[in-house]
Write an enzyme that holds these catalytic residues in place. Structure first.
Site, mmCIF file in Angstrom:
data_model
loop_
_atom_site.group_PDB
_atom_site.id
_atom_site.type_symbol
_atom_site.label_atom_id
_atom_site.label_comp_id
_atom_site.label_asym_id
_atom_site.label_seq_id
_atom_site.Cartn_x
_atom_site.Cartn_y
_atom_site.Cartn_z
ATOM 1 N N ASN A 90 3.379 -13.763 100.318
ATOM 2 C CA ASN A 90 2.864 -14.410 101.525
ATOM 3 C C ASN A 90 3.915 -15.411 102.009
ATOM 4 O O ASN A 90 4.099 -16.452 101.393
ATOM 5 C CB ASN A 90 1.547 -15.119 101.196
ATOM 6 C CG ASN A 90 1.054 -15.969 102.343
ATOM 7 O OD1 ASN A 90 1.476 -15.778 103.486
ATOM 8 N ND2 ASN A 90 0.152 -16.902 102.053
ATOM 9 N N LYS A 92 3.885 -17.160 104.650
ATOM 10 C CA LYS A 92 3.306 -18.272 105.419
ATOM 11 C C LYS A 92 4.117 -18.479 106.707
ATOM 12 O O LYS A 92 4.582 -17.512 107.291
ATOM 13 C CB LYS A 92 3.257 -19.543 104.574
ATOM 14 C CG LYS A 92 2.648 -19.309 103.196
ATOM 15 C CD LYS A 92 2.313 -20.590 102.492
ATOM 16 C CE LYS A 92 1.927 -20.283 101.068
ATOM 17 N NZ LYS A 92 1.184 -21.356 100.434
ATOM 18 N N HIS A 131 -7.303 -16.750 103.474
ATOM 19 C CA HIS A 131 -6.411 -17.613 102.689
ATOM 20 C C HIS A 131 -6.922 -19.055 102.794
ATOM 21 O O HIS A 131 -7.398 -19.476 103.852
ATOM 22 C CB HIS A 131 -4.980 -17.494 103.212
ATOM 23 C CG HIS A 131 -3.981 -18.146 102.306
ATOM 24 N ND1 HIS A 131 -3.804 -19.513 102.269
ATOM 25 C CD2 HIS A 131 -3.146 -17.640 101.370
ATOM 26 C CE1 HIS A 131 -2.889 -19.808 101.355
ATOM 27 N NE2 HIS A 131 -2.475 -18.678 100.793
ATOM 28 N N GLU A 134 -5.481 -21.740 103.238
ATOM 29 C CA GLU A 134 -4.881 -22.536 104.315
ATOM 30 C C GLU A 134 -5.539 -22.194 105.647
ATOM 31 O O GLU A 134 -5.625 -23.047 106.539
ATOM 32 C CB GLU A 134 -3.361 -22.308 104.344
ATOM 33 C CG GLU A 134 -2.685 -22.979 103.149
ATOM 34 C CD GLU A 134 -1.359 -22.392 102.738
ATOM 35 O OE1 GLU A 134 -0.772 -21.597 103.497
ATOM 36 O OE2 GLU A 134 -0.900 -22.720 101.623
ATOM 37 N N GLU A 179 -7.237 -17.463 94.121
ATOM 38 C CA GLU A 179 -6.197 -18.483 94.306
ATOM 39 C C GLU A 179 -6.826 -19.875 94.228
ATOM 40 O O GLU A 179 -7.360 -20.373 95.241
ATOM 41 C CB GLU A 179 -5.552 -18.320 95.683
ATOM 42 C CG GLU A 179 -4.851 -16.999 95.882
ATOM 43 C CD GLU A 179 -3.725 -17.154 96.884
ATOM 44 O OE1 GLU A 179 -2.579 -16.916 96.513
ATOM 45 O OE2 GLU A 179 -3.999 -17.547 98.027
ATOM 46 N N GLY A 219 1.079 -23.888 95.916
ATOM 47 C CA GLY A 219 2.191 -24.702 96.380
ATOM 48 C C GLY A 219 2.379 -26.002 95.624
ATOM 49 O O GLY A 219 3.110 -26.882 96.068
ATOM 50 N N SER A 255 1.255 -20.837 92.580
ATOM 51 C CA SER A 255 2.469 -21.250 91.864
ATOM 52 C C SER A 255 2.983 -20.191 90.892
ATOM 53 O O SER A 255 3.499 -20.507 89.817
ATOM 54 C CB SER A 255 2.243 -22.592 91.149
ATOM 55 O OG SER A 255 2.032 -23.617 92.103
#
Ligand code: PEP
Length: 250
Positions: free
Chosen positions: A11, A13, A98, A100, A169, A175, A212
């Site tokens: 991904n 992003k 996701h 985010e 996730e 991240g 991560s």
């Protein structure tokens, strides 16, 4: 595990212009001309690079996916992109839900509608679920995942179930450099599979771990019995690191 082909998806992003995305493709394909036997690999570029990357990779066995999709086929939805547009751009899949995107306002209802819209349009879907640190520390991870998986798959047509992969996730691992322990990843992915079995064939469902993932930890995580690959953010931006993670899936 024998019947589940591992998937490693990158991904990107909001990273990589079109030239940068194509530069990645050149370097990655030079290092790894096709996925190792028995592994599927996907990259999820930002929308402007979707078509160029799909064109570049169309003769390879890599698949290309969008990072988001809207539930409507077309209409007055400024800034959004529909499933048919993604397919017409040459991509064969999309992420949905996701964390985010959820943090930016994507609701559980939209996740369900988007899983349906994308699968109905013949796209493969990687539906993301995962708990915050607050939820984990309150001991509510299982209940949280149950709710996200249940609502996310609620509208899925049974005939489309093989198009769906779920990525677990944990938000606190995305991240941050803080990776879930093997026990945490295994337990959560097994729970996701169990809950998803109310909607799909759980034994065939692919469940990925994301958060991560790096070349150093990928092998251990992807060897877990209920982890069928990885959704990789930061480390997927570097062709060498991404290739090493893919190799760890073999
Ligand atoms: C992600 O974006 O889905 C992700 C897991 O990011 P990272 O690998 O950087 O934690």
């Amino acid at each position: 595990m024998a019947s589940r082909i591992p998937l490693v998806a990158g991904n990107w992003k909001m990273h990589k212009t079109i030239p940068e995305a194509l530069e990645f493709c050149e370097a990655f394909v030079e290092q790894m001309p096709s996925p190792p036997a028995g592994v599927e690999v996907a990259v999820c570029p930002p929308f402007p690079a979707l078509h160029p990357v799909a064109q570049r990779l169309r003769r390879t066995k890599y698949w290309v996916a969008a990072q988001a999709v809207h539930e409507s086929l077309s209409g007055a939805h400024t800034g959004e992109v529909s499933a048919p547009m993604i397919g017409a751009a040459g991509a064969t899949g999309t992420l949905v839900g996701h964390s985010e995107r959820r943090a930016a306002g994507e609701t559980d209802t939209q996740v369900a509608e988007r899983v349906k819209a994308a699968t109905d349009a013949d796209l493969r879907v990687i539906m993301c679920v995962g708990e915050s640190l607050e939820v984990r520390e309150a001991g509510e991870t299982d209940g949280w995942l149950t709710a996200q998986v249940t609502s996310g798959l609620a509208l899925l047509d049974h005939a489309r179930e093989q198009q769906v992969t779920i990525a677990y996730e944990p938000i606190w691992a995305i991240g941050t450099g803080v990776v879930a322990t093997p026990d945490q990843a295994q337990e959560a992915c097994a729970h996701v599979r169990l809950v998803a079995s109310n909607f799909v064939d759980g034994a065939r469902l692919r469940v990925l771990y994301g958060g991560s993932v790096s070349p150093d930890n990928a092998g251990e995580l992807m060897a877990l019995p209920d982890v069928d690959g990885a959704l990789v953010g930061g480390a997927s931006l570097d062709p060498d690191k991404f290739a090493r993670i893919v190799e760890a899936a073999t």
